[in-house]
Design an enzyme around this catalytic site. Structure first.
Site, PDB file in Angstrom:
ATOM      1  N   TRP A   1     -12.431   0.247  -5.509  1.00 40.33           N
ATOM      2  CA  TRP A   1     -11.343  -0.317  -4.688  1.00 40.33           C
ATOM      3  C   TRP A   1     -10.107   0.575  -4.735  1.00 40.33           C
ATOM      4  O   TRP A   1      -9.026   0.186  -4.312  1.00 40.33           O
ATOM      5  CB  TRP A   1     -11.021  -1.745  -5.155  1.00 40.33           C
ATOM      6  CG  TRP A   1     -10.581  -2.639  -4.044  1.00 40.33           C
ATOM      7  CD1 TRP A   1      -9.310  -3.082  -3.801  1.00 40.33           C
ATOM      8  CD2 TRP A   1     -11.390  -3.210  -3.011  1.00 40.33           C
ATOM      9  NE1 TRP A   1      -9.289  -3.890  -2.688  1.00 40.33           N
ATOM     10  CE2 TRP A   1     -10.550  -3.987  -2.183  1.00 40.33           C
ATOM     11  CE3 TRP A   1     -12.759  -3.130  -2.691  1.00 40.33           C
ATOM     12  CZ2 TRP A   1     -11.019  -4.688  -1.073  1.00 40.33           C
ATOM     13  CZ3 TRP A   1     -13.232  -3.831  -1.586  1.00 40.33           C
ATOM     14  CH2 TRP A   1     -12.369  -4.593  -0.801  1.00 40.33           C
TER      15      TRP A   1
ATOM     16  N   GLY B   1      -3.425 -12.722   8.812  1.00 37.03           N
ATOM     17  CA  GLY B   1      -4.761 -13.283   8.862  1.00 37.03           C
ATOM     18  C   GLY B   1      -4.860 -14.464   9.804  1.00 37.03           C
ATOM     19  O   GLY B   1      -5.939 -14.885  10.167  1.00 37.03           O
ATOM     20  N   GLU B   2      -3.734 -15.009  10.232  1.00 34.44           N
ATOM     21  CA  GLU B   2      -3.743 -16.247  11.012  1.00 34.44           C
ATOM     22  C   GLU B   2      -4.175 -15.991  12.449  1.00 34.44           C
ATOM     23  O   GLU B   2      -3.983 -14.923  12.990  1.00 34.44           O
ATOM     24  CB  GLU B   2      -2.330 -16.826  11.041  1.00 34.44           C
ATOM     25  CG  GLU B   2      -1.788 -17.137   9.689  1.00 34.44           C
ATOM     26  CD  GLU B   2      -1.904 -18.613   9.367  1.00 34.44           C
ATOM     27  OE1 GLU B   2      -1.833 -19.411  10.307  1.00 34.44           O
ATOM     28  OE2 GLU B   2      -2.057 -18.930   8.191  1.00 34.44           O
TER      29      GLU B   2
ATOM     30  N   THR C   1       1.867  -4.929   4.860  1.00 31.39           N
ATOM     31  CA  THR C   1       1.468  -4.402   3.557  1.00 31.39           C
ATOM     32  C   THR C   1       1.269  -2.885   3.574  1.00 31.39           C
ATOM     33  O   THR C   1       1.129  -2.281   2.518  1.00 31.39           O
ATOM     34  CB  THR C   1       0.133  -5.031   3.094  1.00 31.39           C
ATOM     35  OG1 THR C   1      -0.868  -4.755   4.076  1.00 31.39           O
ATOM     36  CG2 THR C   1       0.258  -6.531   2.911  1.00 31.39           C
TER      37      THR C   1
ATOM     38  N   ARG D   1     -15.635   0.299   7.800  1.00 28.77           N
ATOM     39  CA  ARG D   1     -16.161  -0.820   7.020  1.00 28.77           C
ATOM     40  C   ARG D   1     -17.597  -1.155   7.430  1.00 28.77           C
ATOM     41  O   ARG D   1     -18.354  -1.735   6.675  1.00 28.77           O
ATOM     42  CB  ARG D   1     -15.265  -2.037   7.230  1.00 28.77           C
ATOM     43  CG  ARG D   1     -14.706  -2.550   5.927  1.00 28.77           C
ATOM     44  CD  ARG D   1     -13.441  -3.307   6.130  1.00 28.77           C
ATOM     45  NE  ARG D   1     -13.641  -4.730   6.335  1.00 28.77           N
ATOM     46  CZ  ARG D   1     -12.636  -5.594   6.439  1.00 28.77           C
ATOM     47  NH1 ARG D   1     -11.401  -5.163   6.349  1.00 28.77           N
ATOM     48  NH2 ARG D   1     -12.866  -6.876   6.607  1.00 28.77           N
TER      49      ARG D   1
ATOM     50  N   SER E   1       0.321  -6.818   9.858  1.00 27.13           N
ATOM     51  CA  SER E   1      -0.769  -7.506   9.181  1.00 27.13           C
ATOM     52  C   SER E   1      -0.674  -8.984   9.527  1.00 27.13           C
ATOM     53  O   SER E   1       0.367  -9.463   9.960  1.00 27.13           O
ATOM     54  CB  SER E   1      -0.649  -7.379   7.668  1.00 27.13           C
ATOM     55  OG  SER E   1      -0.384  -6.058   7.281  1.00 27.13           O
TER      56      SER E   1
ATOM     57  N   ASN F   1     -10.129  -6.735  13.104  1.00 27.88           N
ATOM     58  CA  ASN F   1     -11.178  -7.516  13.759  1.00 27.88           C
ATOM     59  C   ASN F   1     -10.599  -8.455  14.818  1.00 27.88           C
ATOM     60  O   ASN F   1      -9.449  -8.855  14.739  1.00 27.88           O
ATOM     61  CB  ASN F   1     -11.955  -8.332  12.721  1.00 27.88           C
ATOM     62  CG  ASN F   1     -11.055  -9.265  11.952  1.00 27.88           C
ATOM     63  OD1 ASN F   1     -10.202  -8.826  11.196  1.00 27.88           O
ATOM     64  ND2 ASN F   1     -11.211 -10.556  12.165  1.00 27.88           N
TER      65      ASN F   1
ATOM     66  N   ARG G   1       0.800  -1.231   0.000  1.00 26.64           N
ATOM     67  CA  ARG G   1       0.000   0.000   0.000  1.00 26.64           C
ATOM     68  C   ARG G   1       0.826   1.272   0.000  1.00 26.64           C
ATOM     69  O   ARG G   1       0.296   2.352   0.222  1.00 26.64           O
ATOM     70  CB  ARG G   1      -0.952  -0.013   1.197  1.00 26.64           C
ATOM     71  CG  ARG G   1      -1.861  -1.228   1.204  1.00 26.64           C
ATOM     72  CD  ARG G   1      -2.736  -1.312   2.441  1.00 26.64           C
ATOM     73  NE  ARG G   1      -3.016  -2.691   2.781  1.00 26.64           N
ATOM     74  CZ  ARG G   1      -3.933  -3.456   2.181  1.00 26.64           C
ATOM     75  NH1 ARG G   1      -4.691  -2.948   1.246  1.00 26.64           N
ATOM     76  NH2 ARG G   1      -4.099  -4.713   2.529  1.00 26.64           N
TER      77      ARG G   1
ATOM     78  N   ASP H   1     -16.560  -9.345  10.808  1.00 27.04           N
ATOM     79  CA  ASP H   1     -15.282  -9.010  10.174  1.00 27.04           C
ATOM     80  C   ASP H   1     -15.325  -7.595   9.593  1.00 27.04           C
ATOM     81  O   ASP H   1     -14.840  -7.341   8.508  1.00 27.04           O
ATOM     82  CB  ASP H   1     -14.913 -10.031   9.077  1.00 27.04           C
ATOM     83  CG  ASP H   1     -13.457  -9.884   8.627  1.00 27.04           C
ATOM     84  OD1 ASP H   1     -12.712  -9.135   9.289  1.00 27.04           O
ATOM     85  OD2 ASP H   1     -13.083 -10.488   7.620  1.00 27.04           O
TER      86      ASP H   1
ATOM     87  N   ASP I   1     -13.854  -5.173  11.154  1.00 20.44           N
ATOM     88  CA  ASP I   1     -12.527  -4.604  11.251  1.00 20.44           C
ATOM     89  C   ASP I   1     -12.677  -3.130  11.661  1.00 20.44           C
ATOM     90  O   ASP I   1     -13.778  -2.644  11.806  1.00 20.44           O
ATOM     91  CB  ASP I   1     -11.923  -4.724   9.843  1.00 20.44           C
ATOM     92  CG  ASP I   1     -10.436  -4.892   9.796  1.00 20.44           C
ATOM     93  OD1 ASP I   1      -9.995  -5.975   9.475  1.00 20.44           O
ATOM     94  OD2 ASP I   1      -9.775  -3.895  10.069  1.00 20.44           O
TER      95      ASP I   1
END
Lengths: 288, 481
Positions: B389, B100-101, B83, B247, B98, B178, B39, B220, B222
């Site tokens: 986006w 996701g796990e 990111t 969001r 960052s 989240n 980003r 989610d 977030d």
């Protein structure tokens, strides 16, 4: 896709499927033999199935991969796959497409759920050779935890579970959340078992293979730890079969692998392979 | 300019000639949750600094492209990634994280911009210890106040979008992600400080105030979205404020000196999870709108809007000091979500959720909306067939720029929303336009190249972008005088 259950039951049925028109079935198996290498995908950090120890890959799935390669007359190239968010994603990364960062798909992937609904929605692969029946179990220090009692009786005991697993949901979500504060979370079921054998927890719910291998490894230290005999009340998972996946168009290879595992089951070789890790081999329901 | 797969490019702003390129050597075994994105980068003196997918921070000489330092900020083997664009404040480079796990805990860190050495570290989940110059610096929040058992240890809250800095209040503003696990029924409580905006002291890393936009997030939603400082007069009183388009579909205005709630207004067509916010800044939650616990309502989907991709996702909105309006790249979409009885993770049975993203309007998903922060009214909107986006840019000449997945860079009149200009770039635009002055001319640039989370998760709305080509190009335009 044809249901695997419909054509289970030996080499004859598998050969019949191989005669279906419209598929080039000879190539994948012949290619593996010509190259002399079978690329087998296993999960990374998945004790007791596949994990790294002193820089070497070991485990039930790793040994099974080696055994299959030997029987095909080729060398096994065992590759570790980092698990994605779901096993469906793993099939994409490990079998039919490859990883986003260049992970090369394998000829065959081990430790794939052998389940009709799951297979139906993953039609890029053929799921074959169910080789084990997995299920969850409770193990604990006999004196400290009423193993055969109601879960509500475990209140105040030190309970261990893999984070975000079915055992975790069972322990912290059921019975009005009465056990929530007693549950310690671990990154894997195996680590949760180690907490009990290491004296940091009183009881654990994990997969039977994780428990048996953990107790086997702990040896004497695990002598006071036993498994619950009766079923867990209101437990949602009846267990599941584990098989292997090949690309949808690699059924000759799938059939060959299935013949090998069927023979290993019949000869007692499978049982012996599991016994080396202290795990009782349980045949898959689909193979029975 | 940063690109996919943790690459950094330097181009001559006058000619477009590539001066150098840096490709991070990414290890096997990283599993980015949401495509191989980046980003942006930050510049300080002769350095340019950016984060890589294997959770490292790399500083390069911005003229030569040579690496000056390269530091690990977290362990990718534990599921961490990076990111976001770093932020430079007072000789420090400030980053989030960052991942996701499960097991990941969000954090904000400050490092010496010259050496990359850690100065302070602030986890954003209550119970975790922060550090300052290698010493303990107090725990975040109060242990077990809004989390039960040991779930705070793996509570999520990744700060994956980076932050903003306000010199007037000397505060860093970071949004948090989240909570984990996804299923909210297993973690009763507000789960602080997930889905929140935090104000952090840049010298010490201490949290000065917080505001949670989605307490006990079960969708989610977030809460990482950018918090943009602005000043306005509210009820006759000049105030230092900040705004965030979340969001969860609400546009929040807070007093940025203390985090006090001023207002929250819907900027999307529909919010099924809550019916507005009360004066104390708490949502009027609609209980039926919460996805069910595992085992409950098996097979029966709950419809939730916005979808988990959000009323607005990562793409930054923009503020115009001339019009006093915020320009929000928003999306109108919902999702059906249900318990998945047959789900597997790492080859083992698992209680998963299934979902499918759904359109909620006939004519559009994306909508660029001009929001008046003082009244909460939408002053104009531009509807787009595919989901928006890309980021938004406002100029001093009262233009609003944004890109579309259909490949257009578009310019709108900031006051009226009238579309003034468009250009087809050849691939979807998911970057943010930038503008600068050089040799007496004003330039606008945008990157074109489709990717990111939408094509991974699109569901039935994928129809709206199925024909979009991938690509990768930098387009630069000159504004007429």
């Amino acid at each position: 896709m044809l249901s695997r259950r419909a054509w289970m039951g030996g080499a004859g049925a598998a050969l019949a499927l191989g005669l279906l028109p419209g598929h080039s079935h000879a190539a994948p198996l012949a290619k593996v033999k010509a190259l002399g290498t079978l690329r087998v995908v296993v999960y990374k950090d998945n004790r007791p199935w596949s994990w790294e120890e002193s820089g070497k890959l070991v485990g039930l799935d790793v040994d099974l991969a080696q055994a299959i390669a030997v029987k095909l007359g080729v060398r096994a190239d065992v590759a570790e796959l980092v698990a994605d968010e779901s096993a469906d994603d793993d099939l994409r990364n490990g079998v039919w497409k490859g990883g986003l960062l260049g992970f090369m798909p394998g000829d065959v992937m081990l430790h794939v759920p052998f389940d009709r609904t799951f297979a139906a929605r993953n039609d890029q692969v053929a799921i074959v050779a169910p080789y084990y029946r997995e299920s969850f179990a409770l193990a604990g220090l006999g004196g400290a935890v009423p193993l055969e009692g109601m879960p509500t009786e475990w209140r105040g005991r030190r309970l261990a579970a893999e984070l975000d697993s079915i055992p975790d949901f069972y322990l912290i979500g059921s019975f009005g959340g009465i056990l929530t504060k007693d549950v310690a979370h671990y990154p894997t079921g195996s680590a949760a078992v180690d907490a009990v054998t290491g004296g940091r927890a009183d009881a654990v719910i994990a997969s039977r293979a994780q428990i048996e291998e953990g107790l086997h490894r702990a040896g004497e230290r695990a002598s006071r730890i036993s498994l619950r005999k009766g079923p867990l009340p209101a437990f949602t998972s009846p267990g599941w079969d584990i098989g292997m996946a090949v690309k949808e168009n690699s059924r000759t290879l799938g059939d060959a692998v299935e013949e090998i595992t069927t023979a290993m089951a019949a000869s007692g070789e499978m049982k012996a392979l599991f016994a080396r890790y202290g795990v009782t081999w349980t045949p898959a329901n689909a193979a029975g | 300019m940063t690109g996919s797969y943790s690459r950094l490019f330097a181009f001559d702003a006058r000619t477009g000639e590539e001066k150098w390129q840096y490709d991070a050597r990414l290890p096997d075994g990283i599993m980015p949750c949401c495509d191989v994105v980046n980003r942006g980068a930050a510049i300080h003196g002769d350095k340019i600094i950016f984060a890589t997918l294997d959770a490292r921070l790399v500083a390069l000489n911005r003229i030569t492209g040579k690496v000056i330092w390269n530091k690990q900020i977290a362990d990718y083997k534990e599921g961490y990634s990076a990111t976001a664009a770093p932020l430079i404040v007072k000789g420090m480079v400030i980053t989030g994280n960052s991942g996701g796990e499960f097991g990941v805990v969000g954090a904000v860190e400050a490092r010496d911009v010259n050496t990359g050495e850690l100065i302070w570290h602030r986890p954003v989940i209550e119970g975790h210890m922060g550090t300052l110059k290698g010493k303990d610096n107090g725990i975040t929040g109060k242990l077990n106040a809004t989390w039960q058992g040991d779930l705070w240890k793996s509570g999520g809250g990744a700060t994956w979008l980076g932050g903003t800095y306000d010199p007037e209040t000397n505060l860093l503003f970071f949004g948090t992600g989240n909570p984990a696990p996804w299923n909210s029924h297993l973690r009763p409580g507000d789960n602080l400080y997930t889905a929140s905006t935090l104000a952090i002291d840049p010298e010490t890393g201490v949290i000065k105030w917080h505001y949670q936009t989605t307490p006990h997030d079960g969708w989610d939603f977030d809460g990482v979205n950018e918090f943009i400082p602005f000043d306005a007069t509210i009820n006759g009183k000049p105030m230092k404020l900040g705004a965030k388009a979340d969001r969860n579909g609400y546009f929040f205005v807070l007093d940025r000196t203390n985090g006090k709630f001023i207002s929250a207004n819907k900027f999307v067509m529909q919010t099924t999870w809550a019916n507005g916010f009360n004066k104390a800044g708490k949502p009027n939650v609609i209980p039926e709108g919460r996805p069910p616990a595992p085992g409950e309502g098996k097979g029966k989907p709950v419809f939730a809007s916005p979808s988990f991709l959000g009323g607005k996702n990562w793409m930054p909105m923009a503020y115009s000091q001339d019009t006093g309006l915020f320009y929000i790249p928003s999306n109108d979409w919902g999702m059906d979500i249900w318990n998945e009885p047959i789900a597997y993770k790492k080859g083992a049975a698992y209680l998963g959720a299934g979902f499918t993203i759904k359109s909620i309007a006939e004519d559009h998903i994306g909508a660029l909306r001009a929001m008046d922060p003082k009244t909460g009214k939408i002053m104009w909107e531009y509807k787009n067939k595919a989901p928006l986006w890309g980021g938004v840019l406002t100029t001093g000449g009262n233009l609003v720029f944004t890109g579309t997945p259909e490949g257009f860079l578009k310019a709108f009149d900031a006051k009226t929303g009238q579309e003034l200009w468009k250009f087809q770039t050849g691939s979807g635009v998911v970057g943010s336009p930038v503008t600068w002055e050089q040799d007496g001319e004003q330039y606008v640039a945008v990157m074109s190249g489709w990717g990111g989370a939408v094509p991974l998760w699109g569901g039935e709305v994928a129809k709206s972008f199925k024909d979009i080509n991938q690509g990768g190009a930098l387009w630069v335009f000159k504004l007429p005088k």
